[in-house]
Every structure is written in C-alpha cells, then in structure tokens.
Design a protein around this motif. Structure first.
Motif, PDB file in Angstrom:
ATOM      1  N   ASN A   1      24.269  61.419  54.099  1.00  0.00           N
ATOM      2  CA  ASN A   1      25.965  60.478  53.951  1.00  0.00           C
ATOM      3  C   ASN A   1      26.846  61.456  53.433  1.00  0.00           C
ATOM      4  O   ASN A   1      27.836  61.090  53.592  1.00  0.00           O
ATOM      5  CB  ASN A   1      25.190  60.048  52.386  1.00  0.00           C
ATOM      6  N   GLU A   2      26.907  62.761  53.199  1.00  0.00           N
ATOM      7  CA  GLU A   2      27.853  63.240  52.917  1.00  0.00           C
ATOM      8  C   GLU A   2      28.506  64.057  54.765  1.00  0.00           C
ATOM      9  O   GLU A   2      29.618  64.077  54.619  1.00  0.00           O
ATOM     10  CB  GLU A   2      27.084  65.287  52.192  1.00  0.00           C
TER      11      GLU A   2
ATOM     12  N   ASP B   1      25.123  52.062  57.667  1.00  0.00           N
ATOM     13  CA  ASP B   1      24.282  53.177  57.320  1.00  0.00           C
ATOM     14  C   ASP B   1      23.300  53.523  59.391  1.00  0.00           C
ATOM     15  O   ASP B   1      22.133  53.610  58.385  1.00  0.00           O
ATOM     16  CB  ASP B   1      23.085  53.398  56.237  1.00  0.00           C
TER      17      ASP B   1
ATOM     18  N   THR C   1      30.033  58.081  51.141  1.00  0.00           N
ATOM     19  CA  THR C   1      29.871  58.737  49.666  1.00  0.00           C
ATOM     20  C   THR C   1      30.913  58.129  49.001  1.00  0.00           C
ATOM     21  O   THR C   1      32.495  57.661  49.950  1.00  0.00           O
ATOM     22  CB  THR C   1      30.213  60.067  49.013  1.00  0.00           C
TER      23      THR C   1
ATOM     24  N   GLU D   1      33.401  59.098  46.928  1.00  0.00           N
ATOM     25  CA  GLU D   1      34.672  60.334  46.671  1.00  0.00           C
ATOM     26  C   GLU D   1      34.971  60.287  48.674  1.00  0.00           C
ATOM     27  O   GLU D   1      36.581  60.408  48.082  1.00  0.00           O
ATOM     28  CB  GLU D   1      33.889  61.386  46.534  1.00  0.00           C
ATOM     29  N   GLN D   2      34.118  60.578  49.297  1.00  0.00           N
ATOM     30  CA  GLN D   2      35.074  60.385  50.464  1.00  0.00           C
ATOM     31  C   GLN D   2      35.647  58.795  50.925  1.00  0.00           C
ATOM     32  O   GLN D   2      37.107  59.174  51.712  1.00  0.00           O
ATOM     33  CB  GLN D   2      33.907  60.485  51.637  1.00  0.00           C
TER      34      GLN D   2
ATOM     35  N   GLY E   1      20.695  62.086  50.916  1.00  0.00           N
ATOM     36  CA  GLY E   1      21.822  62.686  50.214  1.00  0.00           C
ATOM     37  C   GLY E   1      22.865  63.183  52.007  1.00  0.00           C
ATOM     38  O   GLY E   1      24.248  63.298  51.106  1.00  0.00           O
TER      39      GLY E   1
ATOM     40  N   LEU F   1      27.558  50.985  48.213  1.00  0.00           N
ATOM     41  CA  LEU F   1      28.125  51.734  47.963  1.00  0.00           C
ATOM     42  C   LEU F   1      29.456  51.511  47.942  1.00  0.00           C
ATOM     43  O   LEU F   1      30.411  51.732  47.983  1.00  0.00           O
ATOM     44  CB  LEU F   1      28.039  52.841  49.674  1.00  0.00           C
TER      45      LEU F   1
ATOM     46  N   GLN G   1      30.374  50.262  44.331  1.00  0.00           N
ATOM     47  CA  GLN G   1      30.724  51.736  43.762  1.00  0.00           C
ATOM     48  C   GLN G   1      32.117  52.428  44.100  1.00  0.00           C
ATOM     49  O   GLN G   1      32.165  52.895  43.037  1.00  0.00           O
ATOM     50  CB  GLN G   1      29.300  52.721  43.438  1.00  0.00           C
ATOM     51  N   THR G   2      32.782  52.145  45.583  1.00  0.00           N
ATOM     52  CA  THR G   2      33.566  52.551  45.757  1.00  0.00           C
ATOM     53  C   THR G   2      35.015  51.662  45.363  1.00  0.00           C
ATOM     54  O   THR G   2      35.752  51.960  44.676  1.00  0.00           O
ATOM     55  CB  THR G   2      33.526  52.058  47.518  1.00  0.00           C
TER      56      THR G   2
END
Length: 729
Positions: free
Chosen positions: A711-712, A663, A717, A719-720, A708, A616, A619-620
């Motif tokens: 994580n939201e 996590d 995520t 996006e967040q 998933g 993550l 990816q971020t």
C-alpha cells in the motif's frame, strides 16, 4: 500449487512467525537430542550444502537424514506454517532423487512445487528451515532466483510433464552440448487430475527419449481425490502395479511401481534402475501424506485427536494408516482437526499447516465470507435441486467446511485441481437450467480464462463465480490476486460485482443465483469478488469507516435470501440466528445492480473506492474534512463492469477532482476507465472537466511483500492520497 491457508492453497507460504502462541501448548515437543541444529555439525542435515553431500553419505546414513528432515519439517510447521503434509510424504523420495540423479545437470521439475521443501534443504538452503531467523529467505515454491537446482517458478499445478517435455526436446535436438542429462518430472499430490497433466503425458509418449515421470501417489488431492482415474490407481496399488487398465500404459508409456514410497532404499533402487533410460517412463510411488504423525487413532477419536511426535522407533518414522472412508461421494476423511493440527494420512488438515501463533485467531476473510455464502445457499437446496456448489480442490481454505459438504451431499462437487473443467462444467449445469456456483482463489481462476470467455460468457451461461483472495495481498508471486479485476471486468457479457460489506455480498449472491425466470435475474454470468481483509477489518471495527460508520442505505435488491447472522465471536454457522435480506428494487431489470452508491455528497473532490479500497476512500474523506475543511463526495461503485455515467456526469458540477482507488493492477484496470470517460466526453466549459487521479498497483509480480508495504509502494494510504489531492489545488 495450492498455497492457501487452511487445507488449500493457500496464502502461499507467506505467513512467517516464530514461536508458539503464549499459553498454548505445542502439539509436538521434539526432544532437543534429535532436533537438528543449524550450528551443530553432529547432525547430518546441517552438513548438507549440495546434492554432492547426499551422494557422499554412507548408505546406512540415508534413513537418519530422512528422520532429521522430517523432524525439521515438524518444527518448521509449528513456527512458520506451510505445506507440511505433502513434504512429509516426499522426504524419502526427494533424498533418493538427489542420491541418484545429478542436479542441476539432471533437471528435476517439481509439480505443485509446494512439494519442494525437502529439495530446497538438500540444495544449499537447509538453514532456511533450521534457523527461525532465516525462514523468510526462501519461498514456498521452486524459484530459479534462489538456486540453479530450481527449474521454474511453479505455484499452480499439472504443468511439470509439459515443462519436462520441453527441456528434453531441447536436449535431444542439441545433443551433448545442451548440458542437460536426465529430465525428471515430479507430479502428484492431486496434480495428476489437472487436464494439462494428461496433455503432457500424451506428448511425452509421442516424443520419446529420456524422460522420467515420478508420480507421487499419496491418495490425496488437497481434500479428497475425485475422478474416474482414482479407481484404476487404487487397483494398481492393490496389485503391486500389475492391474489393468493402467492409464500410463494406455498412453504408451513404460511403467514401474514402488509400493514402499517412504522407504529411501527402495526408492534409490527404483531410481537407479531408470536413470539414463532411453525412453519415457512413469515411476509410480505410493507415499503417505503427512508421514510422521501418528495416525493410529480410530475414527471415533478423530473429533478430538491430536497428532503425536514422530515415532523414532520405526525404521522410517512413518506408520501405516487408513483413515479415509470413500463411501460418500465427497470422500470425507472424518477428520475435524484444525489447520494447526495436521494429521498423518489421507487427511485434508495435513495439507496446509498454520503456525502455532495463529491458534485462536478469528477466521480470515476467505473462511469468514466463504462460510457466510455457504450458510446462505444451504437452506435453498431442498427447494432448488439444480443449485450446486463447485470447488476445484480447495474447499477448506474458502470456508466450505466438512460439515457443509456432508450436509450438502450432491449439491456440492469437488472436481479436483481442474479449474478449466470446473468452469466448463458449471456452464453445462447452467445450460440445463441449474444454478452453479464456482468458488476458488483468484489466481487459480487464471487457469480457466478461455472457459470464462467461451463456455461461460459467449454462451451467456448463468454461472456465479465466487472470486476469493482478489486484490493486493502479501502472498507469493504465484498466488497474487492483483489481476482479477483486469481479467474479469473486461470479459464481454460478464458482470463483476465488488461488494464492500457482508450485506451487499449476500445480496449480490442472492441476485446472481436467482432461479432462471425470476424477476430481475441476470441474463449471464456474474463474478462476485469476495471481500478481503480491509472490508472484514472495517466490519469488525466501524471506526475504520468514519463517514458512514458502516451504516449505509439499503442496496436496491429484488430477491429475498435467508442469511446467517454473525455470532458474537464472528463465526458463521447453520446454527446461528437467521435473518432476511429483502429490499425493493428501485428500477426494473438488471440496471439497479450496477448503479453506483453515493454515500456522502460533497464538493471539490469526489473519491470513488472500489471494493477493498473503499474503506480508504472514507478514511481519506475524513482526513480532508479534519485537516482542510473539505467535504468530499464518497462513492462506492459496487461493481467494475460498467461506468455509472449518471454519477460521473453529476460530478462535473462542483468537483475539480475525481479520485479512483483500487487494490489491483492499475494498468488495464478499473480506474483508468473513469479517466478515459472524462477524456472521451470532454465538454467545452473547462471548469466542468474534472481532473482524475488514479491510485492502484503497478503492473508487476510481487513476492511475499507485506500488504502494508505494498500500500505504501502504490500510494494507497490516507497520507499519500491526501497529499496528492491537496497538491493539485
């Protein structure tokens, strides 16, 4: 108890799918004429709404009810998966319990409550096993939120007798006003080996009063049964309950034996005899795990055997079977059936059944990285007699295969369901100069917390702990590994490594297990968090690591270790091509193992991703670059025992924000330590005090929530995290 996919705990009955994999033949085609239908009142099970309905059946209907339940379990296992084997063995006993006792006034406590599927069917929840659309309505364990007939949420093992003692104590103190009648503890399927079970037996005998302990003896733990008590138990079975020594009598407990543990009439009679008894009694019932599959094939057939449908010409639907060869120390059952082919009898594969839809899928992270670790350790056995792998009862689910165990011989020990003992045992091996590796699931290790502090860490024991299923997952509330970092990383003297690749994982294992006296060997215990789904998925698809593409600088490492290289299919075995991990240490001593690794140097924002959260981070960083032109610094801390102050100090220049991703539980976890560092080392130049944002899980229990969705919920995520970063600029 053990919920785990693949012959062990597995993933806690959280994997729910419907139907068989396309093009894959079902192992059992249950004839429609005998398949219970949730909408057909001609079937007994569909008419059972409570234990009162079991009591209302004619005596000759009980066997038919058992056959319908067994058929339902078989079909449910193919569509949903779960702990099918233990429940198949408990069909008759559970029907008899609800025939004789009056739940919920009579309190029935199920140990390793994965044995409770039949209990749930008989207490108003049959539709959750009959109707695929309702499979997710119940957990794989007892749960008072589901029914007043469930006493406790129980996913681990050995505690039913202690809990029952507590219920009985209050009943006896309060008298008739307590509303509690008989108290029944159902233990077995390996749980009697747990130390707390013996503590409960000890207390029960002293306390006295009505307490009925039903011991489900299916001659199994999760894999084989291990320990000195199993010889006397076998002699009790062989003698019809008369042999001595009798461990239950030794505690001062009354004792009854029922050989026909899959005969509902015999069990009803036995339970009626002890109902309302005025003193503690053990009812020892001999059952067959996986009862309902045809277990008559020979040892030679087992390599390719597949289970047959229930034999409905048998009075019980159960055949006698004897497929265990106890001549080896690891009690191999000589059965190599896969997880979706549970087998009748004393067979590890009957413990946990994967649904048909999982057939042909690649190994999950536990098996993948577990096999990898065993393949790395095995070549060392010949030269290192003190190197021992210890598994508290769940080898198969963690990639410790039958084949490995047989080749390892005395280098492998299954201690049974005894996590506390396993850790203390490992500390003893280490004290004598051996090299112990203890491997099990993160949530099971919670049971050994005191041993981690005292025997392991306080004594600076060179124990290596392989921590499986750590971090967030869609597991049930008894098997979540979200608390492992909070637990292990705060034990003084213990080092917790959190590798983010197979390469680092094997290097960590090599360092942790380096023989005493080796250069740079650790001075105390090392916990290695086995990589999870996010890491394995990224290793299989490098595009999920957009910053490094999975190509990272060698981790400093002073020890060489033979390792297996994955085959094209992703499997790990002793037959695969062998390579060597060998890197020169950049610094003397242990320090180099604790250095953080900066995989991309940037400015404005530094993103530190711990373990499974590291993908993550990359990816971020890629999203920040693509959408905002920000080149973020990306850091893999590789461990959560200590902070790398050199790296943290270097971030003061040119970084306004430091982001931590983990996590696991945020409160008391790792990321808050970074926040505390900058708060406690505040400098006068305000521009050099970066703002820290921590992302992780809330302090809560979650139950079968998809990963998933979690994580939201926790903002984990791309996006967040990106939105939170840019909002601060």
């Amino acid at each position: 108890m053990r919920s785990a996919s693949g012959n062990g705990f597995d993933s806690s009955d959280s994997f729910a799918v419907s139907g068989a994999a396309e093009g894959t033949a079902r192992l059992h085609d249950i004839p429609p004429s005998i398949t219970p239908s949730h909408g057909d009142d001609s079937h007994l099970l569909s008419r059972i709404a409570s234990p009162a309905d079991v009591k209302a059946l004619a005596p000759n209907e009980l066997a038919e009810l058992c056959r319908e339940i067994r058929t339902t379990l078989l079909a449910y296992g193919h569509q949903h998966g779960g702990h099918i084997g233990s429940n198949l063995g408990m069909v008759e006993a559970t029907v008899a319990l609800h025939r004789v006792f009056d739940s919920p006034r009579d309190r029935i406590v199920f140990d390793v409550s994965h044995q409770s599927y039949v209990h749930k069917m008989l207490t108003g929840r049959a539709a959750a096993y009959l109707d695929p659309d309702r499979f997710s309505e119940v957990t794989g364990f007892t749960n008072p939120d589901e029914s007043e007939h469930d006493q406790f949420v129980l996913g681990h093992t050995g505690t039913s007798i202690s809990l029952a003692c507590g219920l009985a104590k209050t009943r006896d103190m309060e008298g008739p006003g307590s509303g509690i009648g008989n108290v029944v503890a159902v233990i077995g399927d390996g749980s009697l080996s747990s130390g707390v079970a013996f503590e409960g037996l000890n207390n029960a005998a002293e306390q006295g009063g009505n307490l009925i302990i039903v011991f489900n003896d299916n001659e199994m733990s999760i894999a084989g049964d291990f320990g000195g008590m199993y010889g006397p138990l076998a002699r009790l079975r062989a003698s019809g309950g008369t042999a001595q020594p009798n461990l239950f009598n030794a505690f001062g407990l009354d004792y009854r034996y029922v050989e026909a543990g899959n005969d509902v009439s015999a069990l009803v009679a036995a339970f009626e005899e002890v109902r309302d008894i005025d003193h503690p009694v053990v009812v020892h019932i001999h059952t067959l795990k996986g009862a309902g599959y045809d277990g008559e094939e020979t040892h030679a057939d087992r390599q390719t055997a597949s289970a047959s449908p229930v034999s409905f010409d048998s009075p019980t639907g159960v055949h006698p079977t004897d497929n265990v060869n106890h001549s080896e120390p690891w009690h191999s059952d000589h059965c190599n059936l896969s997880d979706h082919e549970p087998h009748e009898g004393q067979c590890e594969a009957s413990h946990w059944q994967n649904p048909d839809a999982a057939i042909g899928k690649p190994d999950d992270p536990r098996k993948h990285y577990g096999k990898m670790a065993m393949a790395a350790l095995e070549p060392r056995f010949a030269a290192e007699p003190g190197l021992v792998v210890i598994s508290p009862a769940t080898p198969g689910s963690n990639g410790i295969t039958h084949e490995f165990r047989e080749r390892a011989g005395a280098h492998y020990v299954d201690t049974g369901i005894t996590e506390s003992h396993a850790v203390a045992y490992a500390a003893g091996i280490a004290r004598a100069g051996g090299t112990p590796v203890v491997a099990t699931t993160a949530s099971f290790f919670q049971r050994a917390y005191d041993q981690f502090f005292q025997e392991m860490s306080l004594n600076r024991s060179r124990v290596t702990v392989l921590d499986f299923l750590g971090g967030l997952s869609g597991s049930d509330n008894t098997h979540s590994g979200a608390y492992d970092v909070t637990m292990f990383s705060n034990i003084p003297g213990a080092t917790m490594l959190v590798p983010t690749s197979a390469r680092d994982y094997l290097a960590d294992l090599a360092w942790a297990t380096a023989p005493a006296g080796s250069a740079d060997a650790p001075a105390g215990p090392v916990v290695i968090r086995v990589p999870g789904e996010a890491i394995l998925t990224a290793e299989r698809d490098a595009t999920l690591l957009p910053v490094t593409g999975g190509q990272i600088a060698d981790r400093p490492q002073s020890t060489s270790l033979p390792v297996s290289v994955s085959s094209a299919s992703g499997g790990i075995s002793a037959a695969t091509v062998r390579g060597t991990v060998s890197v020169t240490a950049q610094r003397a001593g242990v320090r180099h193992m604790l250095d953080w690794r900066v995989n991309q140097t940037g400015s404005h924002v530094a993103i530190i991703g711990l373990g499974n959260a590291y993908p993550l981070a990359e990816q971020t960083a890629a999203a920040l670059s693509a959408d905002y032109g920000i080149t973020a610094t990306v850091i893999d801390p590789r461990q959560c025992t200590s902070l790398d102050s050199d790296v943290l100090e270097s971030l003061r220049d040119g970084h306004q924000q430091v982001i931590t991703l983990e996590d696991g539980q945020l409160e008391g976890g790792w990321g808050e330590k970074v926040t505390a560092y900058y708060a406690n080392h505040h400098v006068s130049d305000g521009s050099r005090n970066p703002h820290v944002l921590n992302f992780g899980a809330a302090k809560e229990f979650t139950d079968r929530v998809p990963l998933g969705e979690l994580n939201e919920r926790y903002g984990l995520t791309v996006e967040q995290v990106t939105e939170a970063i840019t909002r601060c600029f």
